[in-house]
Design a protein around this motif. Structure first.
Motif, mmCIF file in Angstrom:
data_model
loop_
_atom_site.group_PDB
_atom_site.id
_atom_site.type_symbol
_atom_site.label_atom_id
_atom_site.label_comp_id
_atom_site.label_asym_id
_atom_site.label_seq_id
_atom_site.Cartn_x
_atom_site.Cartn_y
_atom_site.Cartn_z
ATOM 1 N N ARG A 41 0.825 -1.217 0.000
ATOM 2 C CA ARG A 41 0.000 0.000 0.000
ATOM 3 C C ARG A 41 0.855 1.261 0.000
ATOM 4 O O ARG A 41 0.376 2.335 -0.306
ATOM 5 C CB ARG A 41 -0.908 0.039 1.238
ATOM 6 C CG ARG A 41 -2.074 -0.920 1.197
ATOM 7 C CD ARG A 41 -3.121 -0.522 2.234
ATOM 8 N NE ARG A 41 -2.553 -0.371 3.557
ATOM 9 C CZ ARG A 41 -2.510 -1.346 4.464
ATOM 10 N NH1 ARG A 41 -2.977 -2.539 4.166
ATOM 11 N NH2 ARG A 41 -1.991 -1.134 5.660
ATOM 12 N N GLY A 42 2.112 1.135 0.374
ATOM 13 C CA GLY A 42 2.990 2.293 0.395
ATOM 14 C C GLY A 42 3.385 2.756 1.778
ATOM 15 O O GLY A 42 4.130 3.719 1.911
ATOM 16 N N ASP A 43 2.907 2.086 2.824
ATOM 17 C CA ASP A 43 3.305 2.429 4.186
ATOM 18 C C ASP A 43 4.453 1.530 4.599
ATOM 19 O O ASP A 43 4.303 0.320 4.681
ATOM 20 C CB ASP A 43 2.138 2.232 5.162
ATOM 21 C CG ASP A 43 1.053 3.267 4.966
ATOM 22 O OD1 ASP A 43 1.393 4.384 4.549
ATOM 23 O OD2 ASP A 43 -0.117 2.957 5.225
ATOM 24 N N ALA A 44 5.599 2.131 4.880
ATOM 25 C CA ALA A 44 6.766 1.323 5.186
ATOM 26 C C ALA A 44 6.870 0.943 6.652
ATOM 27 O O ALA A 44 7.600 0.033 6.987
ATOM 28 C CB ALA A 44 8.046 2.060 4.772
ATOM 29 N N VAL A 45 6.170 1.644 7.519
ATOM 30 C CA VAL A 45 6.231 1.297 8.934
ATOM 31 C C VAL A 45 5.306 0.120 9.173
ATOM 32 O O VAL A 45 4.092 0.239 9.048
ATOM 33 C CB VAL A 45 5.832 2.492 9.819
ATOM 34 C CG1 VAL A 45 5.837 2.090 11.285
ATOM 35 C CG2 VAL A 45 6.806 3.640 9.587
ATOM 36 N N VAL A 78 2.120 13.508 5.748
ATOM 37 C CA VAL A 78 3.146 12.496 5.475
ATOM 38 C C VAL A 78 3.614 12.595 4.026
ATOM 39 O O VAL A 78 4.817 12.540 3.734
ATOM 40 C CB VAL A 78 2.618 11.078 5.776
ATOM 41 C CG1 VAL A 78 3.599 10.021 5.279
ATOM 42 C CG2 VAL A 78 2.379 10.904 7.275
ATOM 43 N N GLY A 79 2.679 12.757 3.107
ATOM 44 C CA GLY A 79 3.044 12.892 1.700
ATOM 45 C C GLY A 79 3.951 14.084 1.455
ATOM 46 O O GLY A 79 4.935 13.995 0.705
ATOM 47 N N ARG A 80 3.626 15.219 2.086
ATOM 48 C CA ARG A 80 4.466 16.409 1.926
ATOM 49 C C ARG A 80 5.839 16.231 2.551
ATOM 50 O O ARG A 80 6.844 16.700 2.020
ATOM 51 C CB ARG A 80 3.743 17.614 2.537
ATOM 52 C CG ARG A 80 2.518 18.056 1.739
ATOM 53 C CD ARG A 80 1.752 19.155 2.448
ATOM 54 N NE ARG A 80 0.597 19.585 1.645
ATOM 55 C CZ ARG A 80 -0.400 20.305 2.114
ATOM 56 N NH1 ARG A 80 -0.392 20.678 3.398
ATOM 57 N NH2 ARG A 80 -1.399 20.655 1.333
ATOM 58 N N ILE A 81 5.876 15.541 3.698
ATOM 59 C CA ILE A 81 7.159 15.274 4.357
ATOM 60 C C ILE A 81 8.056 14.432 3.449
ATOM 61 O O ILE A 81 9.239 14.746 3.255
ATOM 62 C CB ILE A 81 6.932 14.556 5.703
ATOM 63 C CG1 ILE A 81 6.295 15.514 6.712
ATOM 64 C CG2 ILE A 81 8.244 14.000 6.259
ATOM 65 C CD1 ILE A 81 5.749 14.823 7.946
ATOM 66 N N LEU A 82 7.498 13.369 2.876
ATOM 67 C CA LEU A 82 8.286 12.511 1.999
ATOM 68 C C LEU A 82 8.808 13.298 0.805
ATOM 69 O O LEU A 82 9.970 13.148 0.401
ATOM 70 C CB LEU A 82 7.440 11.326 1.517
ATOM 71 C CG LEU A 82 6.919 10.360 2.572
ATOM 72 C CD1 LEU A 82 6.193 9.190 1.923
ATOM 73 C CD2 LEU A 82 8.048 9.847 3.464
ATOM 74 N N ALA A 83 7.956 14.154 0.231
ATOM 75 C CA ALA A 83 8.376 14.934 -0.930
ATOM 76 C C ALA A 83 9.497 15.902 -0.562
ATOM 77 O O ALA A 83 10.495 16.024 -1.296
ATOM 78 C CB ALA A 83 7.178 15.694 -1.498
ATOM 79 N N ASP A 125 9.883 6.536 1.354
ATOM 80 C CA ASP A 125 8.828 6.040 2.223
ATOM 81 C C ASP A 125 9.083 6.500 3.648
ATOM 82 O O ASP A 125 10.033 7.243 3.925
ATOM 83 C CB ASP A 125 8.752 4.506 2.151
ATOM 84 C CG ASP A 125 10.121 3.864 2.335
ATOM 85 O OD1 ASP A 125 10.852 4.281 3.249
ATOM 86 O OD2 ASP A 125 10.465 2.946 1.573
ATOM 87 N N ARG A 126 8.209 6.051 4.543
ATOM 88 C CA ARG A 126 8.248 6.514 5.923
ATOM 89 C C ARG A 126 9.531 6.118 6.637
ATOM 90 O O ARG A 126 10.082 6.901 7.426
ATOM 91 C CB ARG A 126 7.049 5.955 6.685
ATOM 92 C CG ARG A 126 5.721 6.467 6.201
ATOM 93 C CD ARG A 126 4.575 5.668 6.795
ATOM 94 N NE ARG A 126 4.421 5.886 8.224
ATOM 95 C CZ ARG A 126 3.397 6.549 8.758
ATOM 96 N NH1 ARG A 126 2.456 7.044 7.992
ATOM 97 N NH2 ARG A 126 3.314 6.695 10.061
#
Length: 243
Positions: free
Chosen positions: A139-143, A214-219, A225-226
């Motif tokens: 799903r894209g969540d690494a944690v 979270v999306g903005r942080i990754l960008a 990913d997280r």
């Protein structure tokens, strides 16, 4: 990003482990699930790199998630992960890699995350945790949930040096300095192993709002990913082991 083109298709999994019995056990558990399917096995990292080469995957079909052992002959899981991720192209994105580890291999976990792994899991985790990990990473969540994530993060961060760089010129610090105050709050909670739901509860905001942060942080951090974002947070000195 998932490499499966049909959203209703099973998640396609590759098993990389030098022990055939281990692979057989994993395959039995994974193939028992209607939404998961083992499509590839490899006995060492070199075999995995060859089988997951973009050209080879064109012939064999996409792989979404790789379960990668660390200690293997010929090529270990760390080197294999780095090669698999580095060969990704827009047309053939790399599968997400879950590194299988144990508590006495914390330094390998950190290296694996830096090499491009999207998550990590105890090799002796219960079957339901392994299945949840595959679905979560896809799903894209690494944690990876639930309690093992917190324990592993605690061990992971102790492998980082205590004198994490805090000077303004360090790339990690520069990246973190781009974040807003609220994004920094969210990143700190991510580093403590909180899920999106838990972060929303802690900050009294909706889970959808957390996902946006979270999306903005990754960008801003240039993180895949997280987990990679958490490593940047520790390298920048935003959080420290035990904090």
């Amino acid at each position: 990003m998932s490499t499966t083109t049909d959203p209703g298709a099973p998640v396609r999994v590759a098993l990389v482990d030098d022990q055939q019995l281990v692979r057989a056990g994993f395959r039995m558990v994974i193939d028992s699930q209607p939404d998961l399917e083992v499509v590839l096995e490899a006995g060492d990292g070199a075999q995995a790199v060859r089988a997951l080469d973009p050209a080879a995957r064109t012939a064999t079909g996409p792989v979404d998630v790789v379960l990668m052992d660390v200690r293997m002959p010929t090529m270990d899981g760390l080197a294999a992960t780095e090669q698999i991720v580095s060969r990704a192209t827009p047309e053939a994105p790399a599968p997400r890699v879950i590194v299988l580890t144990t508590f006495d291999l914390d330094e390998y976990v950190l290296t694996a995350i830096r090499a491009g792994a999207s998550g990590f899991l105890l090799k002796d985790a219960p079957p339901e945790e392994m299945l949840a990990a595959i679905r979560t990473v896809h799903r894209g969540d690494a944690v990876i949930a639930p309690s093992s994530t917190r324990r592993l993060l605690e061990h992971l961060v102790t492998a980082l040096p205590d004198d994490a760089p805090t000077t303004d010129g360090h790339p990690a610090r520069q990246a973190v300095d781009q974040l807003t105050d609220r994004e920094r709050e969210v990143l700190v909670l991510m580093a403590r192993g909180r899920s999106n739901t838990e972060i929303g509860r802690d900050l009294f905001v909706a889970e959808a709002t957390v996902k946006t942060h979270v999306g903005r942080i990754l960008a801003k951090l240039g993180a895949r990913d997280r987990v990679q974002a958490v490593v940047v947070a520790y390298e920048a000195g935003l959080v420290r082991p035990g904090a």
